[in-house]
Design a protein around this motif. Structure first.
Motif, mmCIF file in Angstrom:
data_model
loop_
_atom_site.group_PDB
_atom_site.id
_atom_site.type_symbol
_atom_site.label_atom_id
_atom_site.label_comp_id
_atom_site.label_asym_id
_atom_site.label_seq_id
_atom_site.Cartn_x
_atom_site.Cartn_y
_atom_site.Cartn_z
ATOM 1 N N GLU A 258 -0.079 123.255 75.694
ATOM 2 C CA GLU A 258 0.151 122.480 74.467
ATOM 3 C C GLU A 258 1.290 121.523 74.742
ATOM 4 O OE1 GLU A 258 -0.207 123.719 69.882
ATOM 5 O OE2 GLU A 258 1.531 124.591 70.867
ATOM 6 N N TRP A 261 2.926 113.993 72.752
ATOM 7 C CA TRP A 261 2.651 112.760 73.500
ATOM 8 C C TRP A 261 3.681 112.506 74.582
ATOM 9 C CZ3 TRP A 261 -1.526 109.788 73.747
ATOM 10 C CH2 TRP A 261 -1.417 108.512 74.315
ATOM 11 N N PRO A 283 -7.463 121.841 75.290
ATOM 12 C CA PRO A 283 -7.649 120.956 74.128
ATOM 13 C C PRO A 283 -7.171 121.639 72.856
ATOM 14 C CG PRO A 283 -9.729 121.995 74.718
ATOM 15 C CD PRO A 283 -8.736 122.404 75.783
ATOM 16 N N VAL A 286 -7.765 117.752 67.005
ATOM 17 C CA VAL A 286 -7.516 116.315 67.188
ATOM 18 C C VAL A 286 -6.459 115.804 66.222
ATOM 19 C CG1 VAL A 286 -9.796 115.857 68.129
ATOM 20 C CG2 VAL A 286 -9.440 115.721 65.658
ATOM 21 N N SER A 291 -0.867 118.718 70.391
ATOM 22 C CA SER A 291 -1.860 118.694 71.474
ATOM 23 C C SER A 291 -2.140 117.290 71.977
ATOM 24 C CB SER A 291 -3.172 119.333 71.000
ATOM 25 O OG SER A 291 -3.036 120.733 70.851
ATOM 26 N N ALA A 292 -1.439 116.281 71.454
ATOM 27 C CA ALA A 292 -1.704 114.895 71.849
ATOM 28 C C ALA A 292 -1.488 114.679 73.343
ATOM 29 C CB ALA A 292 -0.811 113.952 71.038
ATOM 30 N N CYS A 294 -1.898 116.926 75.755
ATOM 31 C CA CYS A 294 -3.027 117.532 76.471
ATOM 32 C C CYS A 294 -4.240 116.614 76.439
ATOM 33 C CB CYS A 294 -3.376 118.883 75.858
ATOM 34 S SG CYS A 294 -2.136 120.161 76.143
ATOM 35 N N HIS A 295 -4.508 116.027 75.280
ATOM 36 C CA HIS A 295 -5.645 115.114 75.164
ATOM 37 C C HIS A 295 -5.421 113.876 76.035
ATOM 38 C CE1 HIS A 295 -6.284 117.073 70.969
ATOM 39 N NE2 HIS A 295 -6.731 117.828 71.954
ATOM 40 N N ARG A 296 -4.188 113.456 76.148
ATOM 41 C CA ARG A 296 -3.860 112.319 77.028
ATOM 42 C C ARG A 296 -4.154 112.670 78.487
ATOM 43 N NH1 ARG A 296 2.284 109.891 77.581
ATOM 44 N NH2 ARG A 296 1.788 108.136 78.971
ATOM 45 N N LEU A 298 -6.341 114.861 79.551
ATOM 46 C CA LEU A 298 -7.804 114.932 79.699
ATOM 47 C C LEU A 298 -8.419 113.535 79.780
ATOM 48 C CD1 LEU A 298 -8.463 117.783 77.111
ATOM 49 C CD2 LEU A 298 -8.792 117.959 79.590
ATOM 50 N N ARG A 299 -7.861 112.611 79.036
ATOM 51 C CA ARG A 299 -8.433 111.267 78.962
ATOM 52 C C ARG A 299 -7.966 110.362 80.112
ATOM 53 N NH1 ARG A 299 -6.698 110.302 74.393
ATOM 54 N NH2 ARG A 299 -4.892 109.033 74.906
ATOM 55 N N CYS A 305 -10.718 120.486 81.578
ATOM 56 C CA CYS A 305 -10.615 121.177 80.292
ATOM 57 C C CYS A 305 -10.566 122.679 80.547
ATOM 58 C CB CYS A 305 -11.815 120.821 79.425
ATOM 59 S SG CYS A 305 -11.811 121.621 77.807
#
Length: 392
Positions: A258, A261, A283, A286, A291-292, A294-296, A298-299, A305
């Motif tokens: 976790e 940003w 993940p 949203v 979790s921002a 983690c999503h960054r 992944l992207r 994942c």
């Protein structure tokens, strides 16, 4: 300070290194020089690292104690940084002895050679409290890192991941901080596995203070607490950032559980990526700022994942438990927890612990592991035996 004074070096290192090292002149010089370098430099000092790589720790130190008449600017600047700290060495060694720390260097069999990938930024030595074998490079290792201000979701996932990993013989590495780090260490200890906490300050100062008891349990038999800086060193922002490279280098792979940003955990992820280590991220919702980051990953960073301990093991190329290492060592306790579950009645962790004859913290870790295996399921505030999860 004199590297030809064998008795003086031996006296300073008594209790910090094996007796065989004290009796070997070359090993004695190298260990003492490495300890001194850890006192003179800040983590990741590339000028010192390059000199040590080229000359050896002892010969490079000789150039500090008796500098040449001419040297390039980088070396002259280094001397200005290092020489004022020479007077701190004896106090640091005495503090390490009081703390019961062990000094290991790149020449020791117990040295984790995965750190060598840091090249000029490799630590000169490690100060260790606890079980030095926790650093054994033959054991697969995963770093679980994340936000200090973790959510309940993040703490739950960190607990499940850590318990599942250590039960499969994987060592869990983290930074000893609040939040995700603490949950990863705590679950590892509770599940009877091995964990390593890498500190930004000296190992005599268990930081943060609120985690001192937890880190004490790690030292007491569940793994090791390590640092590259000498005892007496205060953790600072710079040292935390440099500490992160050690977490990434010690681990076979890194999973960010976790992270916001701009979380410091992304710094660890960056080190893992630069070292070519597998990188995973968990993940989250949203809508969750926690979790921002983690999503960054992944992207933008091709992180894998990770949603379970099995995913984390696959990240480092493991399909199952590690042969001969921690394989199903807690099957009897898991069976006791299964026996305490019911397919119809919902039972709390306290009730499960009472029926199984285990402590509640241990029962919580085991029932979470059974959930990962599909043999238990969470119902409201309690647990039931899952369909197909019958006791065997």
């Amino acid at each position: 300070m004199n590297l030809s004074d064998l008795d003086g070096m031996r006296r300073r290192l008594i209790g910090l290194v094996p007796a065989a090292t004290l009796d070997d002149e070359r090993a004695l010089r190298l260990h003492f020089a490495a300890a001194v370098w850890s006192c003179l430099t800040e983590p990741g000092d590339a000028v010192a690292g390059a000199a040590i790589a080229a000359l050896g720790a002892d010969e490079a130190l000789e150039l500090v104690l008796r500098p040449p008449t001419s040297a390039d600017k980088a070396w002259r600047d280094g001397l200005k940084r290092w020489k004022p700290r020479i007077g701190t060495v004896d106090d640091a060694l005495a503090a390490a002895r009081r703390a019961g720390a062990t000094l290991i260097t790149p020449t020791d069999p117990s040295w984790p050679h995965s750190l060598d990938d840091l090249q000029a930024h490799v630590p000169h030595c490690l100060w260790v409290r606890g079980d030095v074998s926790a650093l054994d490079a033959r054991r697969p290792t995963i770093a679980l890192v994340g936000a200090r201000a973790a959510t309940t979701y993040g703490e739950h996932v960190a607990t499940d991941l850590a318990a599942g990993l250590v039960s499969a013989g994987v060592t869990v590495v983290s930074g000893g901080a609040y939040g995700i780090d603490a949950m990863a260490h705590r679950a590892s200890v509770t599940a009877g596995g091995m964990t390593v906490a890498v500190l930004a300050g000296g190992v005599d100062r268990l930081y943060p203070a609120g985690n001192a008891a937890l880190l004490g349990r790690v030292i007491g038999g569940a793994g090791a607490v390590v640092a590259e800086v000498p005892c007496g060193t205060t953790p600072t922002k710079w040292r935390f950032l440099q500490r992160n490279r050690l977490i990434a280098a010690l681990a076979t792979g890194t999973v960010v559980v976790e992270a916001g940003w701009r979380s410091g955990s992304l710094n660890t992820a960056g080190h893992a990526a630069s070292l070519g280590r597998p990188l995973g991220a968990v993940p989250g919702p949203v809508t969750s700022a926690a979790s921002a980051g983690c999503h960054r990953l992944l992207r933008e960073y091709d992180a894998r994942c990770v949603t379970s301990a099995m995913d984390a093991r696959e990240l480092i190329g493991l399909d199952g438990a590690v042969p001969g290492v921690g394989t199903d060592t807690r099957i009897d306790d898991r069976t006791r927890v299964l026996d305490a579950l019911s397919a119809r009645a919902t039972r709390s962790v306290v009730e499960i612990a009472r029926r199984a004859g285990l402590d509640p913290e241990q029962s919580a870790a085991l029932v979470a592991l059974l959930e990962l295996e599909g043999r238990a399921r969470r119902v409201d505030d309690g647990w039931q035996l899952a369909a197909g999860g019958a006791r065997v």
